[in-house]
Design a protein around this motif. Structure first.
Motif, mmCIF file in Angstrom:
data_model
loop_
_atom_site.group_PDB
_atom_site.id
_atom_site.type_symbol
_atom_site.label_atom_id
_atom_site.label_comp_id
_atom_site.label_asym_id
_atom_site.label_seq_id
_atom_site.Cartn_x
_atom_site.Cartn_y
_atom_site.Cartn_z
ATOM 1 N N GLY A 84 39.508 -33.446 12.489
ATOM 2 C CA GLY A 84 39.076 -34.836 12.343
ATOM 3 C C GLY A 84 40.227 -35.803 12.100
ATOM 4 N N ARG A 85 41.169 -35.382 11.297
ATOM 5 C CA ARG A 85 42.320 -36.231 10.967
ATOM 6 C C ARG A 85 43.179 -36.485 12.204
ATOM 7 N NH1 ARG A 85 43.149 -39.672 7.067
ATOM 8 N NH2 ARG A 85 44.550 -38.979 5.453
ATOM 9 N N LEU A 86 43.388 -35.461 13.014
ATOM 10 C CA LEU A 86 44.184 -35.583 14.231
ATOM 11 C C LEU A 86 43.512 -36.523 15.220
ATOM 12 C CD1 LEU A 86 46.654 -34.686 15.829
ATOM 13 C CD2 LEU A 86 45.321 -32.753 16.655
ATOM 14 N N ASP A 87 42.188 -36.443 15.306
ATOM 15 C CA ASP A 87 41.457 -37.363 16.182
ATOM 16 C C ASP A 87 41.650 -38.816 15.756
ATOM 17 O OD1 ASP A 87 40.510 -35.346 17.768
ATOM 18 O OD2 ASP A 87 38.591 -35.170 16.700
ATOM 19 N N ASP A 88 41.608 -39.066 14.466
ATOM 20 C CA ASP A 88 41.812 -40.426 13.967
ATOM 21 C C ASP A 88 43.221 -40.938 14.294
ATOM 22 O OD1 ASP A 88 39.264 -40.483 12.970
ATOM 23 O OD2 ASP A 88 39.852 -39.974 10.898
ATOM 24 N N ILE A 89 44.222 -40.066 14.104
ATOM 25 C CA ILE A 89 45.605 -40.458 14.383
ATOM 26 C C ILE A 89 45.782 -40.750 15.869
ATOM 27 C CG2 ILE A 89 47.988 -39.617 14.451
ATOM 28 C CD1 ILE A 89 47.391 -38.156 11.820
ATOM 29 N N LEU A 90 45.210 -39.889 16.727
ATOM 30 C CA LEU A 90 45.316 -40.113 18.173
ATOM 31 C C LEU A 90 44.605 -41.397 18.588
ATOM 32 C CD1 LEU A 90 44.809 -36.500 19.572
ATOM 33 C CD2 LEU A 90 46.917 -37.839 19.514
ATOM 34 N N LEU A 91 43.466 -41.689 17.991
ATOM 35 C CA LEU A 91 42.738 -42.913 18.301
ATOM 36 C C LEU A 91 43.544 -44.142 17.917
ATOM 37 C CD1 LEU A 91 40.068 -44.195 19.246
ATOM 38 C CD2 LEU A 91 39.348 -44.141 16.860
ATOM 39 N N TRP A 92 44.109 -44.141 16.713
ATOM 40 C CA TRP A 92 44.903 -45.282 16.251
ATOM 41 C C TRP A 92 46.198 -45.411 17.064
ATOM 42 C CZ3 TRP A 92 43.250 -49.288 13.877
ATOM 43 C CH2 TRP A 92 42.140 -49.205 13.053
ATOM 44 N N ALA A 93 46.816 -44.308 17.408
ATOM 45 C CA ALA A 93 48.034 -44.363 18.226
ATOM 46 C C ALA A 93 47.723 -44.951 19.599
ATOM 47 C CB ALA A 93 48.644 -42.975 18.370
ATOM 48 N N GLY A 94 46.605 -44.545 20.177
ATOM 49 C CA GLY A 94 46.192 -45.113 21.473
ATOM 50 C C GLY A 94 45.932 -46.604 21.378
ATOM 51 N N ALA A 95 45.299 -47.026 20.283
ATOM 52 C CA ALA A 95 45.018 -48.452 20.093
ATOM 53 C C ALA A 95 46.316 -49.242 19.943
ATOM 54 C CB ALA A 95 44.124 -48.641 18.868
ATOM 55 N N VAL A 96 47.275 -48.703 19.183
ATOM 56 C CA VAL A 96 48.556 -49.396 18.994
ATOM 57 C C VAL A 96 49.305 -49.486 20.316
ATOM 58 C CG1 VAL A 96 50.832 -49.173 17.917
ATOM 59 C CG2 VAL A 96 48.770 -48.874 16.545
ATOM 60 N N ILE A 97 49.324 -48.416 21.079
ATOM 61 C CA ILE A 97 50.013 -48.414 22.375
ATOM 62 C C ILE A 97 49.365 -49.403 23.333
ATOM 63 C CG2 ILE A 97 50.455 -47.015 24.427
ATOM 64 C CD1 ILE A 97 50.932 -44.654 22.502
ATOM 65 N N THR A 98 48.036 -49.414 23.374
ATOM 66 C CA THR A 98 47.321 -50.341 24.255
ATOM 67 C C THR A 98 47.586 -51.789 23.854
ATOM 68 O OG1 THR A 98 45.588 -48.695 24.576
ATOM 69 C CG2 THR A 98 45.048 -50.972 25.144
ATOM 70 N N LEU A 99 47.535 -52.070 22.558
ATOM 71 C CA LEU A 99 47.801 -53.431 22.083
ATOM 72 C C LEU A 99 49.238 -53.843 22.372
ATOM 73 C CD1 LEU A 99 46.709 -55.886 20.583
ATOM 74 C CD2 LEU A 99 47.447 -54.819 18.452
#
Length: 109
Positions: free
Chosen positions: A8-23
């Motif tokens: 679960g923690r890894l999924d959250d980190i990947l989601l936030w990293a994707g959001a930061v990269i997209t932004l």
């Protein structure tokens, strides 16, 4: 199915990293897209500064505006025109005419 990687923690980190990269990518594209408008705005500002003039700043002399420079040019042209036409005897044209008359007496045609 709510936990695709099993962590679960890894999924959250990947989601936030994707959001930061997209932004970041979106901001980079926006910055690049507005570069032309910023350049145009700077050129317009330069034209306005040249037209209106720039006051003195510490270490940098000011520049007069276009209208002030045109006024100076008109005064200089008026002074030159004054010398090119006969007047009360003080112009360059009057002096040339006097010299011409004197030399005409020295060497008649």
């Amino acid at each position: 199915m709510s936990d695709p990687t099993g962590a679960g923690r890894l999924d959250d980190i990947l989601l936030w990293a994707g959001a930061v990269i997209t932004l970041s990518a979106a901001l980079g594209l926006l910055w690049r897209a507005t570069r032309g408008a910023r350049r145009l705005a700077q050129r317009v500002e330069d034209v306005v500064d040249d037209w209106t003039g720039v006051p003195d700043r510490p270490g940098v002399p000011g520049r007069p505006g276009v209208m002030t420079r045109l006024d100076k040019i008109e005064h200089r042209i008026a002074a030159v025109e004054h010398e090119l036409h006969p007047n009360s005897g003080s112009s360059l044209r009057d002096a040339v005419d006097r010299v011409d008359q004197r030399t005409a007496h020295l060497d008649p045609p």
